[in-house]
Design a protein around this motif. Structure first.
Motif, short mmCIF file in Angstrom:
data_model
loop_
_atom_site.label_atom_id
_atom_site.label_comp_id
_atom_site.label_asym_id
_atom_site.label_seq_id
_atom_site.Cartn_x
_atom_site.Cartn_y
_atom_site.Cartn_z
N UNK A 81 0.91 -1.11 -0.24
CA UNK A 81 0.08 0.08 0.04
C UNK A 81 0.91 1.34 -0.05
N UNK A 82 2.03 1.36 0.75
CA UNK A 82 2.91 2.43 0.89
C UNK A 82 4.09 2.33 -0.16
N UNK A 83 4.20 1.40 -1.02
CA UNK A 83 5.19 1.41 -2.05
C UNK A 83 6.47 1.22 -1.36
N UNK A 84 6.52 0.25 -0.47
CA UNK A 84 7.99 0.22 0.27
C UNK A 84 8.43 -1.39 0.44
N UNK A 85 9.80 -1.59 0.70
CA UNK A 85 10.09 -2.87 0.84
C UNK A 85 9.43 -3.38 2.28
N UNK A 86 9.47 -4.37 2.45
CA UNK A 86 8.86 -5.11 3.87
C UNK A 86 9.74 -4.52 5.12
#
Length: 392
Positions: free
Chosen positions: A312-317
């Motif tokens: 959702x945030x466009x980030x890696x985990x």
């Protein structure tokens, strides 16, 4: 490719437009730039398109000076000359990459904060899908090419266009008064096309049924409700987690014009702000979602980490998990935790006594308003504190 064109400062509450010359100059589109106060704006067309990842390798002429653009915008302007001949009322255009000085952060922030107004006030949103692999009907006259959608190959091209994955188009199309799609030389009015696409998704290839195209078609069905009432930010972000933005901060900023009233008021005190890094924008957004949906007394009811994943945030985990932990301590009391002190049993009892009901109700209502204002201020203060304290 360098640009020689230099922007004039744009006064606050003003907007730029372009006029497209029907003739090319050295094989390149040429345009005139004008600016005016927003309340004096002429009727205009807002262009919706995909920026793409290609560098600014093409050039056009702005007020007779070279201006670098990306290939997709170059093709849009070449084909727009053709469509402008058919739509004689199309004179002024708004195109974000040209009408906003992208190198001026202050101007960009101010213009993006007014994007909702820009889309709402446009007479038409013209959506550019790109150039087909093989141009069709270049010399055909008339405005309606809906009949061309009888071709499965054309429908497949439309369904699979990268245009539908772009985050900004959601706000553009939902807030539009009128929509027309441009695909090369084809012109496809949205009113007729959306029904055809829904029919194809039902009876055509199964992969079309779950495409980004149909997601957006379905969202526009409820456009009137969204325009009037807005939607929850968390709902929009989850629904559009697979959408993309050239600037990752626009995963949030592109949705601000669609969120509901109180949420927009809270978020509008912080966003948009292109001085913030992508990670800080997402950090503040995480904290905000926790404030609204997962206050501490109710964490056993709602677990947002199961709903708003790193996608959702466009980030890696790994980054997402670290940032999620950083938001701890910036939550604010949820509205429901305060209702017991306002709509309490003693107050309800007073409502039942003759002659006191009206006065008691008004008093309770005013207290509730005061409490909500206090919660609002606490939320904003917590978000600002997080933004200032974070080193991201």
């Amino acid at each position: 490719m360098a640009s020689s064109y230099k922007y004039e400062p744009l006064p606050k509450n003003s907007i730029r437009f372009i006029e497209l010359d029907p003739d090319l100059k050295d094989g390149k589109p040429q345009l005139k730039v004008l600016s005016c106060a927003r309340d004096e704006a002429p009727e205009y067309i807002s262009m919706s398109y995909c920026w793409g990842q290609d560098p600014e390798s093409e050039s056009i002429f702005l007020d007779d000076l070279p201006f670098a653009v990306r290939p997709n915008l170059f093709q849009l302007l070449l084909h727009l000359r053709y469509h402008r001949r058919e739509y004689t009322e199309w004179r002024y255009f708004w195109i974000d990459a040209i009408c906003i000085d992208q190198s001026n952060t202050a101007e960009k922030t101010e213009q993006v904060s007014r994007m909702e107004t820009t889309y709402r006030n446009a007479s038409t949103i013209a959506a550019w899908l790109g150039v087909p692999p093989a141009e069709r009907n270049q010399e055909r006259t008339g405005r309606d090419h809906i009949s061309e959608l009888s071709s499965p190959s054309l429908v497949d091209e439309i369904f699979t266009s990268v245009y539908w994955s772009r985050m900004w188009i959601v706000q553009e199309l939902i807030l539009a008064k009128n929509i027309v799609l441009l695909y090369g030389h084809l012109r496809l009015p949205w009113k007729g096309m959306s029904g055809v696409l829904q029919a194809w998704s039902t009876f055509g290839k199964s992969r079309w049924r779950h495409s980004a195209t149909i997601n957006l078609v379905n969202m526009t069905v409820g456009a009137a409700y969204t325009q009037e009432h807005g939607r929850a930010l968390g709902e929009l972000m989850r629904y559009l987690e697979h959408s993309e933005a050239t600037d990752p901060r626009d995963r949030v900023f592109a949705l601000l014009g669609l969120v509901e009233g109180e949420e927009r008021e809270v978020l509008g005190t912080i966003f948009p702000d292109y001085e913030m890094s992508h990670e800080k924008v997402m950090l503040v957004t995480m904290a905000y979602l926790k404030q609204i949906y997962a206050p501490r007394p109710f964490k056993w009811v709602v677990k947002p980490q199961q709903v708003w994943s790193e996608k959702v945030f466009g980030l890696d985990k790994e980054t997402w998990e670290k940032m999620w932990s950083e938001t701890e301590g910036y939550e604010t009391p949820h509205d429901l935790t305060n209702y017991s002190s306002v709509w309490n049993a003693k107050g309800i009892g007073k409502l039942l006594k003759p002659g006191q009901a009206g006065e008691t109700f008004r008093g309770q209502k005013e207290e509730l308003k005061r409490q909500r204002r206090k919660w609002f201020e606490l939320r904003v203060d917590a978000l600002r504190k997080l933004a200032s304290e974070s080193s991201r």
